[in-house]
Design a protein around this motif. Sequence first.
Motif, PDB file in Angstrom:
ATOM      1  N   ILE A  46       0.869  -1.175   0.000  1.00  0.00           N
ATOM      2  CA  ILE A  46       0.000   0.000   0.000  1.00  0.00           C
ATOM      3  C   ILE A  46       0.907   1.227   0.000  1.00  0.00           C
ATOM      4  O   ILE A  46       1.793   1.334   0.846  1.00  0.00           O
ATOM      5  N   TRP A  47       0.687   2.142  -0.944  1.00  0.00           N
ATOM      6  CA  TRP A  47       1.491   3.361  -0.947  1.00  0.00           C
ATOM      7  C   TRP A  47       0.714   4.515  -1.553  1.00  0.00           C
ATOM      8  O   TRP A  47      -0.240   4.324  -2.290  1.00  0.00           O
ATOM      9  N   SER A  48       1.161   5.728  -1.224  1.00  0.00           N
ATOM     10  CA  SER A  48       0.527   6.952  -1.714  1.00  0.00           C
ATOM     11  C   SER A  48       1.341   7.506  -2.869  1.00  0.00           C
ATOM     12  O   SER A  48       2.563   7.588  -2.782  1.00  0.00           O
ATOM     13  N   LEU A  56      -2.680   0.067  -4.376  1.00  0.00           N
ATOM     14  CA  LEU A  56      -2.672  -1.190  -3.641  1.00  0.00           C
ATOM     15  C   LEU A  56      -2.320  -2.302  -4.608  1.00  0.00           C
ATOM     16  O   LEU A  56      -2.853  -2.352  -5.722  1.00  0.00           O
ATOM     17  N   ALA A  57      -1.415  -3.186  -4.209  1.00  0.00           N
ATOM     18  CA  ALA A  57      -1.045  -4.339  -5.038  1.00  0.00           C
ATOM     19  C   ALA A  57      -0.802  -5.539  -4.127  1.00  0.00           C
ATOM     20  O   ALA A  57      -0.193  -5.402  -3.066  1.00  0.00           O
ATOM     21  N   ASN A  84     -12.136   2.801   0.180  1.00  0.00           N
ATOM     22  CA  ASN A  84     -12.224   3.824  -0.858  1.00  0.00           C
ATOM     23  C   ASN A  84     -10.942   3.884  -1.711  1.00  0.00           C
ATOM     24  O   ASN A  84     -10.458   4.953  -2.055  1.00  0.00           O
ATOM     25  N   ILE A  85     -10.395   2.701  -2.010  1.00  0.00           N
ATOM     26  CA  ILE A  85      -9.221   2.596  -2.878  1.00  0.00           C
ATOM     27  C   ILE A  85      -9.707   2.061  -4.218  1.00  0.00           C
ATOM     28  O   ILE A  85     -10.305   0.990  -4.279  1.00  0.00           O
ATOM     29  N   ILE A  90      -4.235  -6.768  -8.609  1.00  0.00           N
ATOM     30  CA  ILE A  90      -4.390  -8.038  -7.904  1.00  0.00           C
ATOM     31  C   ILE A  90      -3.960  -9.173  -8.833  1.00  0.00           C
ATOM     32  O   ILE A  90      -4.437  -9.267  -9.962  1.00  0.00           O
ATOM     33  N   HIS A  91      -3.075  -9.996  -8.347  1.00  0.00           N
ATOM     34  CA  HIS A  91      -2.658 -11.191  -9.071  1.00  0.00           C
ATOM     35  C   HIS A  91      -3.335 -12.369  -8.381  1.00  0.00           C
ATOM     36  O   HIS A  91      -3.118 -12.605  -7.189  1.00  0.00           O
TER      37      HIS A  91
END
Length: 99
Positions: A46-48, A56-57, A84-85, A90-91
Amino acid sequence: MITTINMVKNVLAVLMESSSRGIDARKLEKGVCEVERVVVVHPLHIWSITTSKVLLAFHVTIVQEADFDVVLDQVIEFIEKEFNINDVTIHIEREKAPK
């Protein structure tokens, strides 16, 4: 002065691609694992990239007989509703069959 300090902190957090404040990674991982047919979530990133945009990954392992599309839709719906992302990578992989 206080506003400037807060703004500089936010800018530095974005530049350093830090984890987004206000996102509870454990709660997010637990919630995704509670989606039907999800076995495990790994690794969660998670990063901004801006002060208001979070990325998100992660990988999701699902049971052998699960439908990829159904699980993917349910996971994305959960993340959008609870956190709220909207920008998610997504793998999905299937659980290995027993030998």
